[in-house]
Write an enzyme that holds these catalytic residues in place. Structure first.
Site, PDB file in Angstrom:
ATOM      1  N   GLY A  92       0.832  -1.196   0.000  1.00 49.87           N
ATOM      2  CA  GLY A  92       0.000   0.000   0.000  1.00 49.87           C
ATOM      3  C   GLY A  92       0.866   1.245   0.000  1.00 49.87           C
ATOM      4  N   GLY A  93       0.219   2.384   0.194  1.00 51.48           N
ATOM      5  CA  GLY A  93       0.946   3.639   0.149  1.00 51.48           C
ATOM      6  C   GLY A  93       1.926   3.824   1.284  1.00 51.48           C
ATOM      7  CG  ASP A 206      -9.020   3.963   2.704  1.00 54.01           C
ATOM      8  OD1 ASP A 206      -9.555   4.465   1.686  1.00 54.01           O
ATOM      9  OD2 ASP A 206      -7.874   3.491   2.693  1.00 54.01           O
TER      10      ASP A 206
END
Length: 376
Positions: A92-93, A206
């Protein structure tokens, strides 16, 4: 077993040999890379790894390098805290997720590691550890279980339940879209998860297909609570600052994430189920800067435009969730769950749907085990 202090040259050589054994390049090409590395070292230049040299020569693609590193971790697991770290299973980020084993408990877990570039940034470290604190407060069959969190030699980690299966995003990408009963089944389960979180003062912020995992038994589990709003005074955002993923976040969340509530999560769940049903996000092509206003002024998306045979009850439930006005959405997760139950016409989740999802997840898991590619 070696630890993270494994000699770089030894690790470099092992990685290179694994790549050759997997057939990405042959012995002569590997030997040429060794000679090049030696020449650079003799000139006093910065050390270059064999994999980087092979990559520059077009012999090892980024995807192939990831496969090599996954095989390396499986054979030579690194140690972080009480965990042996194996292959990467997600990214992920903020970092990567690996399959790992708690050594003392002999338990397989999913170990999330914060990317090294963020460890000197307190706000990112706080956000990363916030997920562990949030998961630790929740105990629900449709939310991944949190086990541990900490830091070892500058590496921040969060240990969570390991879910063998695939994400909803992977399922949509692989199949195009899900059947209506499957969409309703997943929706009911995640609505229950959001309801449980809301009762503990937590807003996810999210919800999206990437953050919903399907187990081998067909249960849907909500994960990645890194953006949660927990009702405490500490907050990741300032008033008027947006947060979330543009394709799924509610317009009020994109405008001011600090002011959103469970109805914002229900909007995101509605967008997620809309994509699962139709194969497309509700508002494609939005730019971050104008997304909030665009969602407020655009017509409420209609899944019947893309799936004409969608049932009237599900069509109405999704459109209600995707209303730009929070006051016109379901008032809480239980209300949305009740609307989805009405689509089924019964109060229990149908077993055949669970088995369909579970069978597909099991086939994917077996394929990954057979190929050794857990990153696919």
């Amino acid at each position: 077993m070696k630890t993270l202090e494994l000699e770089f040259d030894e690790k470099d050589e092992r990685l290179a040999r694994i790549g050759a054994a997997l057939g990405f390049y042959d012995a002569s090409e590997l030997e040429a890379a060794r000679l090049a590395a030696g020449q650079l070292a003799a000139l006093g230049l910065r050390h270059r790894s064999l994999l980087s040299i092979l990559g520059e020569r077009g012999l090892l693609s980024p995807r192939a390098e990831r496969i090599v590193r996954d095989h390396y971790r499986a054979k030579y697991p690194e140690r972080i805290g009480d965990f042996e770290v194996y292959e990467r299973i997600g990214q992920g980020g903020m970092g990567t997720v690996h399959r790992a084993r708690h050594v003392r408990l002999d338990r397989i877990v999913a170990l999330k590691l914060l990317a090294s570039k963020f460890k000197a940034m307190p706000s990112f470290v706080e956000r990363f550890l916030r997920e562990a604190h949030a998961v630790g407060r929740l105990n629900h069959p449709n939310i991944v279980t949190g086990y541990d969190a900490g830091q070892d030699r500058g590496v921040y980690y969060v240990a969570m339940e390991y879910v063998a299966g695939e994400s909803l995003r992977e399922s949509i990408r692989r199949r195009g879209r899900l059947t209506e009963p499957e969409v309703v089944d997943v929706g009911i389960q995640i609505a229950r998860a959001l309801g449980h979180a809301a009762r503990h003062g937590i807003v996810h912020r999210d919800v999206k297909p990437h953050n919903i995992l399907i187990t081998g038994e067909g249960a849907a589990k909500l994960c990645d609570l890194g953006l949660v709003k927990s009702g405490k005074k500490t907050e990741l955002t300032s008033p008027g600052m947006g947060l979330g993923t543009v394709d799924y976040a509610a317009p009020e969340q994109l405008a001011d994430a600090a002011a959103c509530d469970v109805r914002s999560d229900l909007y995101s769940l509605g967008a997620t189920l809309f994509q699962a049903l139709t194969g497309r996000v509700p508002h494609p092509g939005l730019e971050s800067a104008s997304a909030a206003q665009a969602k407020r002024t655009a017509p409420v998306p209609d899944p019947a435009d893309l799936v004409p045979d969608v049932s009237p009850a599900l069509r109405q439930a999704l459109r209600k969730c995707l209303d730009p006005d929070p006051e016109r959405r379901p008032r809480n997760a239980s209300a949305f769950e009740a609307e989805l139950q009405a689509v089924l016409g019964e109060k229990t989740t149908p077993g055949p749907v669970r088995r369909t999802i579970a069978d597909r997840a099991k086939r994917l898991r077996l394929r990954r085990r057979r190929t050794g590619n857990w990153a696919q």
